[in-house]
Motif scaffolding. Structure first.
Motif, PDB file in Angstrom:
ATOM      1  N   ALA A 240       0.824  -1.251   0.112  1.00 40.22           N
ATOM      2  CA  ALA A 240       0.044   0.236  -0.064  1.00 40.22           C
ATOM      3  C   ALA A 240       0.820   1.283   0.090  1.00 40.22           C
ATOM      4  O   ALA A 240       0.983   1.983   0.913  1.00 40.22           O
ATOM      5  CB  ALA A 240      -0.961  -0.077   1.048  1.00 40.22           C
ATOM      6  N   ARG A 243      -0.608   4.518   1.629  1.00 42.31           N
ATOM      7  CA  ARG A 243      -0.667   4.505   2.820  1.00 42.31           C
ATOM      8  C   ARG A 243       0.652   4.717   3.716  1.00 42.31           C
ATOM      9  O   ARG A 243       0.690   5.509   4.394  1.00 42.31           O
ATOM     10  CB  ARG A 243      -1.455   3.284   3.317  1.00 42.31           C
ATOM     11  CG  ARG A 243      -1.982   3.317   4.765  1.00 42.31           C
ATOM     12  CD  ARG A 243      -2.735   2.171   5.194  1.00 42.31           C
ATOM     13  NE  ARG A 243      -2.013   0.815   4.892  1.00 42.31           N
ATOM     14  CZ  ARG A 243      -2.678  -0.224   4.887  1.00 42.31           C
ATOM     15  NH1 ARG A 243      -3.748  -0.135   4.760  1.00 42.31           N
ATOM     16  NH2 ARG A 243      -2.167  -1.241   4.365  1.00 42.31           N
ATOM     17  N   GLU A 244       1.657   3.928   2.921  1.00 41.66           N
ATOM     18  CA  GLU A 244       2.944   4.237   3.394  1.00 41.66           C
ATOM     19  C   GLU A 244       3.593   5.568   3.309  1.00 41.66           C
ATOM     20  O   GLU A 244       4.078   6.166   4.087  1.00 41.66           O
ATOM     21  CB  GLU A 244       3.872   3.317   2.877  1.00 41.66           C
ATOM     22  CG  GLU A 244       5.277   3.044   3.005  1.00 41.66           C
ATOM     23  CD  GLU A 244       5.762   2.417   4.411  1.00 41.66           C
ATOM     24  OE1 GLU A 244       6.714   2.552   4.848  1.00 41.66           O
ATOM     25  OE2 GLU A 244       4.775   2.039   5.069  1.00 41.66           O
ATOM     26  N   ARG A 247       2.016   7.948   5.744  1.00 38.18           N
ATOM     27  CA  ARG A 247       2.474   7.498   7.064  1.00 38.18           C
ATOM     28  C   ARG A 247       3.911   7.912   7.380  1.00 38.18           C
ATOM     29  O   ARG A 247       4.379   8.505   8.437  1.00 38.18           O
ATOM     30  CB  ARG A 247       2.265   6.024   7.432  1.00 38.18           C
ATOM     31  CG  ARG A 247       2.807   5.689   8.921  1.00 38.18           C
ATOM     32  CD  ARG A 247       2.632   4.169   8.742  1.00 38.18           C
ATOM     33  NE  ARG A 247       3.526   3.413   8.292  1.00 38.18           N
ATOM     34  CZ  ARG A 247       4.656   3.079   8.744  1.00 38.18           C
ATOM     35  NH1 ARG A 247       5.051   3.693   9.953  1.00 38.18           N
ATOM     36  NH2 ARG A 247       5.326   2.451   8.182  1.00 38.18           N
TER      37      ARG A 247
END
Length: 447
Positions: A240, A243-244, A247
């Motif tokens: 992903a 999302r990574e 983050r």
């Protein structure tokens, strides 16, 4: 905030001629998509008065032209979504495969515009089909530019990354000039009813051979060495990447947004708003306003590689700081010179205006790749670029026109730019890590 990494071994020795030849091919392969994208942008913008009666009712020409331009604005709203999806693909399957598909889609959608039936033939379905094609183009464009920059920077020598990335920036300006020139040539060759009925289609159909050249160039080049190294190490292909990126890369993403908003306002208040201001407010003939703008773009094009060379010597932060200061100090001077209302003043004012462009345009481009770690570079740069530069690219002409109308002075546009420049100065000075010759695979911000 982490210190800049020391130059790698690759930065300290001369690259062999065969390797440099591969890098030049990578520059061509990466830049050709930007050229096709901006060729279409310039072509569509200059052909809008001709497209309007073809796709909208002729009862009100002004509304038809505004509706044709509104389609561009709507398409820009889809760039963040498209950039995010294309970026995710680029981080998972590779830069080369992704860029092959983006240039195919851009070429096909642009050519299809030239094949669309008109409002007189199918009614309201005609503008809806035009809008659909422009939305697809907007989504693809959201990933094309940052993908091309990522590809070029990952191929480049560590001590020449800004120089090589400058050609990606240049391909955009060359594409705009080519699109405008093609529109002007078509208007001259196919005059009157011939242009209105079928002549306008030919420039859009030219996107097919242009894209074919791009596909040929991109098929001949290998995947970027940086992506290959990271893949072999097992550290890049994440399940992903979006999302990574959110983050782990949110700090450099915010830093890039703080810088690129200034660059977007600077560039698009110049390229799209200022010629109209010269004509509508100062009374300069349209051909003079457009010619003066084209001259300034032509002067900037050979300057951008020089800016890249300078940045590769002194770093990214000094260039960005100089560009922000130039926005605050020189842009009002440019407006003051332009107020004389002559062709010479229009040219001179825009030559002053390109000084901050010299310090910012190519450097923001290379930062779009250098600020992010390899494993999420495509996704992170696409999200950051499209949530800042693309949005302000789209709204700046409207905001600039609104400010001049509200305050009755073009210096309100300078104030708008100055706020963004002050924000950029704070971001660069206090929060941005120097990426000059840094290791591409590493995170640039301490967490």
């Amino acid at each position: 905030m982490s210190a800049v990494a020391p130059p790698t071994a690759a930065a300290t020795h001369e690259v062999d001629p065969e390797k440099r030849k591969e890098i030049r091919r990578a520059i061509g392969a990466g830049s050709v998509g930007n050229f096709v994208e901006q060729f279409d942008y310039g072509l569509y913008g200059y052909m809008a008065p001709v497209l309007a009666p073809a796709f909208f009712p002729e009862s009100n020409q002004a509304v038809a032209v505004l509706s044709t331009y509104a389609i561009i604005a709507v398409a820009c709203l889809f760039r963040p979504l498209g950039g995010t999806l294309v970026g995710r693909w680029g981080d998972r399957v590779g830069r080369k495969k992704t860029l092959l598909w983006t240039i195919v889609l851009m070429g096909v959608t642009t050519a299809l515009i030239g094949a669309l039936p008109t409002y007189h033939q199918i009614g309201i379905l005609a503008p809806l089909l035009l809008l659909f094609l422009r939305v697809v183009q907007g989504m693809v464009s959201g990933g094309e530019y940052v993908g091309a920059v990522t590809f070029i920077v990952e191929w480049a020598e560590p001590n020449r990354r800004a120089y090589y990335a400058s050609y990606a920036s240049n391909s955009c300006f060359v594409g705009i000039l080519a699109g405008a020139g093609t529109a002007a040539l078509a208007s001259w060759l196919f005059q009157g009813p011939s242009l209105d009925s079928w002549g306008w289609r030919i420039p859009f159909l030219l996107a097919l051979p242009l894209s074919a050249v791009g596909i040929w160039l991109r098929r001949r080049i290998e995947e970027s060495p940086e992506f290959v190294r990271a893949t072999e190490d097992g550290a890049v292909v994440v399940k992903a990447p979006i999302r990574e990126a959110l983050r782990t890369q949110w700090r450099p993403m915010l830093a890039f947004c703080g810088i690129s908003i200034m660059a977007a306002i600077l560039s698009y208040s110049w390229v799209t708003f200022y010629p109209e201001y010269l004509t509508g407010t100062l009374g300069l003939p349209r051909w003079m306003a457009l010619t003066s703008n084209a001259i300034s773009i032509a002067v900037l094009i050979p300057m951008l590689p020089l800016a890249g060379i300078l940045s590769d010597r002194i770093g990214r932060k000094p260039m960005l700081i100089a560009g922000a200061v130039a926005c605050i100090v020189l842009v009002p001077l440019a407006f003051r010179v332009g107020e004389q209302g002559t062709f010479g003043a229009a040219v001179a004012s825009q030559l002053i205006y390109i000084v901050p462009e010299f310090f910012l345009t190519g450097i923001v481009t290379v930062c779009a790749a250098e600020l992010f770690a390899t494993r999420t570079r495509f996704s992170a740069s696409a999200i950051a670029y499209n949530s800042s530069f693309s949005i302000f690219m789209g709204i700046t002409p409207f905001v600039a026109a609104l400010l001049v109308t509200t305050f009755d002075t073009i210096y309100a546009v300078w104030a708008y730019l100055a706020v963004a420049a002050v924000m950029a100065l704070v971001v660069v000075s206090a929060f941005m890590t120097e990426t000059y010759r840094s290791h591409l695979g590493a995170d640039k911000f301490a967490r």
